[in-house]
Write a protein that holds these residues in place. Structure first.
Motif, PDB file in Angstrom:
ATOM      1  N   GLN A   1       1.393 -23.117  12.378  1.00 27.65           N
ATOM      2  CA  GLN A   1       2.164 -23.380  11.164  1.00 27.65           C
ATOM      3  C   GLN A   1       3.606 -22.894  11.261  1.00 27.65           C
ATOM      4  O   GLN A   1       4.401 -23.113  10.344  1.00 27.65           O
ATOM      5  N   PHE A   2       3.960 -22.273  12.379  1.00 28.59           N
ATOM      6  CA  PHE A   2       5.316 -21.744  12.542  1.00 28.59           C
ATOM      7  C   PHE A   2       6.082 -22.585  13.565  1.00 28.59           C
ATOM      8  O   PHE A   2       5.780 -22.551  14.763  1.00 28.59           O
TER       9      PHE A   2
ATOM     10  N   ASP B   1       8.952 -22.062  14.700  1.00 29.41           N
ATOM     11  CA  ASP B   1       9.726 -21.164  15.571  1.00 29.41           C
ATOM     12  C   ASP B   1       8.819 -20.121  16.222  1.00 29.41           C
ATOM     13  O   ASP B   1       9.237 -18.987  16.472  1.00 29.41           O
ATOM     14  N   ARG B   2       7.601 -20.497  16.522  1.00 27.71           N
ATOM     15  CA  ARG B   2       6.643 -19.556  17.090  1.00 27.71           C
ATOM     16  C   ARG B   2       7.065 -19.097  18.482  1.00 27.71           C
ATOM     17  O   ARG B   2       7.857 -19.759  19.172  1.00 27.71           O
ATOM     18  N   LYS B   3       6.515 -17.960  18.895  1.00 26.23           N
ATOM     19  CA  LYS B   3       6.727 -17.438  20.241  1.00 26.23           C
ATOM     20  C   LYS B   3       5.374 -16.994  20.786  1.00 26.23           C
ATOM     21  O   LYS B   3       4.653 -16.226  20.146  1.00 26.23           O
TER      22      LYS B   3
ATOM     23  N   ASN C   1      -2.663 -15.496  10.643  1.00 28.22           N
ATOM     24  CA  ASN C   1      -1.688 -16.476  11.102  1.00 28.22           C
ATOM     25  C   ASN C   1      -0.469 -15.706  11.569  1.00 28.22           C
ATOM     26  O   ASN C   1      -0.080 -14.705  10.948  1.00 28.22           O
ATOM     27  N   THR C   2       0.137 -16.144  12.656  1.00 23.52           N
ATOM     28  CA  THR C   2       1.208 -15.345  13.242  1.00 23.52           C
ATOM     29  C   THR C   2       2.315 -16.210  13.811  1.00 23.52           C
ATOM     30  O   THR C   2       2.073 -17.339  14.262  1.00 23.52           O
ATOM     31  N   ARG C   3       3.530 -15.671  13.778  1.00 20.32           N
ATOM     32  CA  ARG C   3       4.655 -16.359  14.426  1.00 20.32           C
ATOM     33  C   ARG C   3       4.858 -15.847  15.843  1.00 20.32           C
ATOM     34  O   ARG C   3       5.240 -16.603  16.731  1.00 20.32           O
TER      35      ARG C   3
ATOM     36  N   HIS D   1      11.504  -6.842  16.454  1.00 20.18           N
ATOM     37  CA  HIS D   1      11.153  -7.715  15.329  1.00 20.18           C
ATOM     38  C   HIS D   1      11.016  -6.918  14.040  1.00 20.18           C
ATOM     39  O   HIS D   1      11.444  -7.378  12.973  1.00 20.18           O
TER      40      HIS D   1
ATOM     41  N   THR E   1      -0.800 -19.873  15.505  1.00 21.29           N
ATOM     42  CA  THR E   1       0.663 -19.962  15.456  1.00 21.29           C
ATOM     43  C   THR E   1       1.159 -21.333  15.011  1.00 21.29           C
ATOM     44  O   THR E   1       2.366 -21.537  14.871  1.00 21.29           O
TER      45      THR E   1
ATOM     46  N   ALA F   1       8.558 -10.439  11.107  1.00 23.13           N
ATOM     47  CA  ALA F   1       7.692 -11.612  11.237  1.00 23.13           C
ATOM     48  C   ALA F   1       6.263 -11.132  11.426  1.00 23.13           C
ATOM     49  O   ALA F   1       6.025  -9.982  11.806  1.00 23.13           O
TER      50      ALA F   1
ATOM     51  N   GLU G   1       9.815 -21.291  23.738  1.00 23.14           N
ATOM     52  CA  GLU G   1       8.633 -21.101  22.903  1.00 23.14           C
ATOM     53  C   GLU G   1       7.579 -20.254  23.593  1.00 23.14           C
ATOM     54  O   GLU G   1       6.885 -19.456  22.954  1.00 23.14           O
TER      55      GLU G   1
END
Length: 299
Positions: free
Chosen positions: A189-190, A192-194, A159-161, A83, A187, A89, A60
């Motif tokens: 809400q994700f 699979d965020r990074k 908002n970002t992943r 990406h 981040t 994303a 993560e």
């Protein structure tokens, strides 16, 4: 007939997806002016290790303690491009100042994209109604935004992943708090965020990147001594030179004490490896690297 059908189905099967470091080497082109060796990028082993972690879905967070001239910016541009092409994303890049954002976009992102056929035109618009700007781009399935840490209010709009933070230690606390934790909230809400944070440390007591590295699995890049074969990190404390003759500086192996000439460095770096020193930590890869490992002139 069955064989014809089978061959037809095989022809429709997409090729296997390349690992991120391999994709970078296949698709990315570095233009003259960014590097002394323009053309296809070739990653050193320490760069491949960082790139692998950036693309690993089980990791993560990636924290990188870095110096100049280790290729970190090119890895970030490669990740953004990968990406856009392979896994669209929302992407948010946080840099200390607006001028830093502009320089990164114009000097790195746009130039590498223009030089790389697979990325050329990827951020040119493509029917987005003209909403693209220098700091905010839309592409199919995602977005790319650049925000200055001095303008924390702008973070609330995104908002970002994928969160990319560069030069975290050059950022200052604002009325709303420290910029990096504020950006990380975008981040949440994700699943699979990074979160990727890199910086050259400044003050040891207040350094964000040193603190983050301390919470990671603390990887160090080690190279083999050509004399004894022991693996060690190349550090300034092991560089020696005769009194008044810094041009004769050489690495002294901490294991056997051998003085290793500069001519051995390319082979040593090629055989180098990352070692995890805190294996109990999962999901947070930390890297510590300095320019001494670069087998280029003046490093």
């Amino acid at each position: 007939l069955a064989e014809i059908r089978r061959n037809a189905m095989l022809a429709l099967k997409p090729p296997p997806r390349l690992a991120f470091p391999d994709w970078m080497e296949k698709e990315l082109r570095l233009p003259a002016g960014i590097t002394a060796l323009p053309g296809s990028i070739r990653l050193y082993p320490f760069q491949r290790g960082i790139a692998d972690a950036m693309a690993d879905p089980l990791i993560e967070r990636v924290t990188v303690i870095k110096s100049a001239r280790v290729g970190y910016s090119s890895l970030l541009v490669g990740l953004i491009g990968s990406h856009i092409v392979n896994e669209p994303a929302p992407i948010l890049c946080l840099l200390p100042r607006e001028d830093d954002c502009r320089k990164f976009v114009v000097n790195s992102v746009e130039r590498i994209f223009e030089a790389s056929p697979i990325l050329a035109g990827a951020l040119a618009g493509g029917g987005d109604g003209g909403r693209n700007t220098l700091m905010s781009r839309l592409f199919a399935g995602g977005s790319l935004n650049f925000v200055a840490a001095r303008s924390p209010a702008n973070l609330r709009a995104h908002n970002t992943r994928i969160l990319i933070v560069d030069e975290a230690d050059a950022m200052e606390k604002t009325r709303e708090g420290w910029p990096v934790p504020l950006a990380e909230k975008r981040t949440l809400q994700f699943p699979d965020r990074k979160i990727i944070v890199g910086s050259t440390p400044t003050d040891v007591e207040t350094s964000y990147v040193l603190s983050a590295y301390g919470r990671s699995d603390k990887r160090v890049f080690e190279v083999p001594c050509p004399e004894c074969g022991d693996f060690n990190e190349i550090r300034w404390r092991d560089i020696r030179w005769p009194e008044g003759e810094p041009a004769k500086a050489a690495w002294c192996c901490p294991g056997c004490g051998s003085v290793v000439d500069e001519r051995h460095k390319p082979a040593m770096v090629s055989a180098g490896r990352w070692r995890i020193t805190a294996p109990q930590i999962k999901g947070h890869a930390g890297f510590r690297i300095n320019s001494l490992v670069m087998p280029l002139a003046n490093t």
